[in-house]
Write a protein that holds these residues in place. Structure first.
Motif, PDB file in Angstrom:
ATOM      1  N   PHE A 149      13.245 -42.387  43.079  1.00 15.97           N
ATOM      2  CA  PHE A 149      12.155 -43.062  43.794  1.00 15.97           C
ATOM      3  C   PHE A 149      12.678 -43.803  45.024  1.00 15.97           C
ATOM      4  O   PHE A 149      13.648 -44.540  44.951  1.00 15.97           O
ATOM      5  CB  PHE A 149      11.474 -44.053  42.845  1.00 15.97           C
ATOM      6  N   TYR A 180       2.313 -49.928  46.024  1.00 14.05           N
ATOM      7  CA  TYR A 180       3.508 -50.001  45.167  1.00 14.05           C
ATOM      8  C   TYR A 180       4.769 -49.922  46.016  1.00 14.05           C
ATOM      9  O   TYR A 180       5.015 -48.934  46.703  1.00 14.05           O
ATOM     10  CB  TYR A 180       3.503 -48.861  44.141  1.00 14.05           C
ATOM     11  N   LEU A 185      -1.068 -45.130  48.047  1.00 10.82           N
ATOM     12  CA  LEU A 185      -0.065 -45.533  47.061  1.00 10.82           C
ATOM     13  C   LEU A 185       1.078 -46.302  47.715  1.00 10.82           C
ATOM     14  O   LEU A 185       1.636 -47.229  47.116  1.00 10.82           O
ATOM     15  CB  LEU A 185       0.489 -44.299  46.336  1.00 10.82           C
ATOM     16  N   ASN A 186       1.467 -45.928  48.934  1.00 10.87           N
ATOM     17  CA  ASN A 186       2.562 -46.610  49.623  1.00 10.87           C
ATOM     18  C   ASN A 186       2.231 -48.065  49.916  1.00 10.87           C
ATOM     19  O   ASN A 186       3.121 -48.916  49.994  1.00 10.87           O
ATOM     20  CB  ASN A 186       2.891 -45.883  50.931  1.00 10.87           C
ATOM     21  N   CYS A 232      -2.896 -40.123  48.922  1.00  9.10           N
ATOM     22  CA  CYS A 232      -1.506 -40.475  48.629  1.00  9.10           C
ATOM     23  C   CYS A 232      -1.004 -41.632  49.486  1.00  9.10           C
ATOM     24  O   CYS A 232      -0.179 -42.434  49.028  1.00  9.10           O
ATOM     25  CB  CYS A 232      -0.605 -39.253  48.838  1.00  9.10           C
ATOM     26  N   PHE A 281       5.557 -48.835  40.288  1.00 13.06           N
ATOM     27  CA  PHE A 281       4.930 -47.512  40.399  1.00 13.06           C
ATOM     28  C   PHE A 281       4.922 -46.803  39.049  1.00 13.06           C
ATOM     29  O   PHE A 281       3.920 -46.191  38.663  1.00 13.06           O
ATOM     30  CB  PHE A 281       5.668 -46.671  41.438  1.00 13.06           C
ATOM     31  N   ASN A 287       9.873 -44.416  47.735  1.00 10.92           N
ATOM     32  CA  ASN A 287       8.536 -45.008  47.720  1.00 10.92           C
ATOM     33  C   ASN A 287       7.613 -43.978  47.061  1.00 10.92           C
ATOM     34  O   ASN A 287       8.058 -42.863  46.764  1.00 10.92           O
ATOM     35  CB  ASN A 287       8.070 -45.441  49.129  1.00 10.92           C
ATOM     36  N   PRO A 288       6.359 -44.295  46.802  1.00  8.35           N
ATOM     37  CA  PRO A 288       5.514 -43.382  46.034  1.00  8.35           C
ATOM     38  C   PRO A 288       5.415 -41.961  46.571  1.00  8.35           C
ATOM     39  O   PRO A 288       5.172 -41.022  45.799  1.00  8.35           O
ATOM     40  CB  PRO A 288       4.150 -44.071  46.055  1.00  8.35           C
ATOM     41  N   THR A 289       5.616 -41.772  47.876  1.00  3.23           N
ATOM     42  CA  THR A 289       5.505 -40.424  48.439  1.00  3.23           C
ATOM     43  C   THR A 289       6.815 -39.949  49.086  1.00  3.23           C
ATOM     44  O   THR A 289       6.802 -38.981  49.845  1.00  3.23           O
ATOM     45  CB  THR A 289       4.360 -40.375  49.494  1.00  3.23           C
ATOM     46  N   LYS A 334       3.436 -37.035  44.035  1.00  2.00           N
ATOM     47  CA  LYS A 334       4.815 -37.257  43.607  1.00  2.00           C
ATOM     48  C   LYS A 334       5.338 -35.990  42.938  1.00  2.00           C
ATOM     49  O   LYS A 334       4.551 -35.143  42.513  1.00  2.00           O
ATOM     50  CB  LYS A 334       4.876 -38.417  42.604  1.00  2.00           C
TER      51      LYS A 334
END
Length: 269
Positions: A180, A151, A147-148, A144, A157, A182-184, A171
């Protein structure tokens, strides 16, 4: 008979080569993060591949050194291994025949539901004892966190083609309506009653949605994709081994016939 033994030896050498993709499929599965955490399929595949290699080697030695009992052992053991490999190919196909992703509006990635998968796969992740170990393993990876770095903007994302594991574990489910950041990291859920996973989501980076059913479903979707690829390799190896085994049986029978004919001529003269 020497010619027939050479043929049998060459056939068994091909069988040894066919064990390599079987072993390779198991090793490849063990290098994938999800399979390395679940540890279901890779070791049976690797062990089966090694057994095929050992049995083929025994047949190779028996042919070139003309050891009849070793050839007979090879024929018996190889048919058993071929049957086991066939059962494994069918089993993988049957447990991965169900399970697919669902499209969500304005999203390129798919969402996954645990109930869509076969009961046998579901039982591998429903037990809290089993899942606690798998969850700890998954959360220790960079699955995970990557991903940050990839995107920054929400639309980028939403247009991303995430892996099932990333979609399910990194997510909250789309239907929850989180905002949203950030992605996490997501805030302000709109509909926490939509799914229990909406309440299970945590912005704690070691928690995220690893406690969610969507994460379990994403894991199974990832397993399904990888197991299907491995199953194709195993099927091709199986077909090759069946052909090699039939040729070996014919060569062995011809060798025995030549031997009997030679002994008959010697007795006659």
């Amino acid at each position: 008979m020497a010619l027939s033994n050479n043929v049998i030896g060459a056939i068994n050498f091909v069988a040894m080569l066919l064990s390599i993709p079987v072993i390779g499929a198991g090793i490849w599965l063990s290098t994938e993060p999800d399979n390395s955490c679940v540890k279901i399929l890779q070791w049976p595949v690797i062990i089966l591949g090694v057994l095929i290699l050992v049995v083929a080697l025994a047949g190779f030695v028996g042919a070139f050194w003309r050891i009849p009992w070793l050839l007979i052992l090879y024929l018996v053991a190889m048919i058993v291994l071929i049957i086991l490999l066939a059962c494994l190919v069918v089993f993988i196909y049957m447990v991965t025949i169900r399970g697919h992703g669902h499209i969500e509006p304005s999203r390129s990635y798919l969402e996954y539901n645990l109930e869509d998968f076969s009961g046998w796969l579901q039982r591998r992740v429903r037990s809290s004892y089993k899942w606690d170990r798998i969850r700890t393993c998954l959360s220790s990876t960079s699955l995970c966190a990557e991903l940050n770095q990839s995107y920054r903007m929400a639309q980028d994302f939403f247009n991303a083609h995430l892996t099932p594991l990333q979609s399910g574990c990194c997510k909250p489910p789309t239907e929850c309506g989180y905002t949203f950041v950030n992605p996490t990291y997501w805030i302000s859920p709109i509909n926490t009653a939509a799914d229990m996973d909406c309440l299970a989501w945590s912005n704690e980076q070691t928690q995220l949605c690893y406690n969610c059913d969507s994460c379990k479903a994403g894991l199974l979707a990832n397993l399904k994709k990888e197991w299907r690829r491995a199953d194709i390799i195993l099927l091709m190896a199986l077909i090759g081994l069946i052909c090699v085994y039939l040729l070996g049986c014919c060569a062995f029978r011809n060798a025995k016939t030549e031997d009997l004919f030679r002994k008959y001529k010697q007795g006659y003269t």
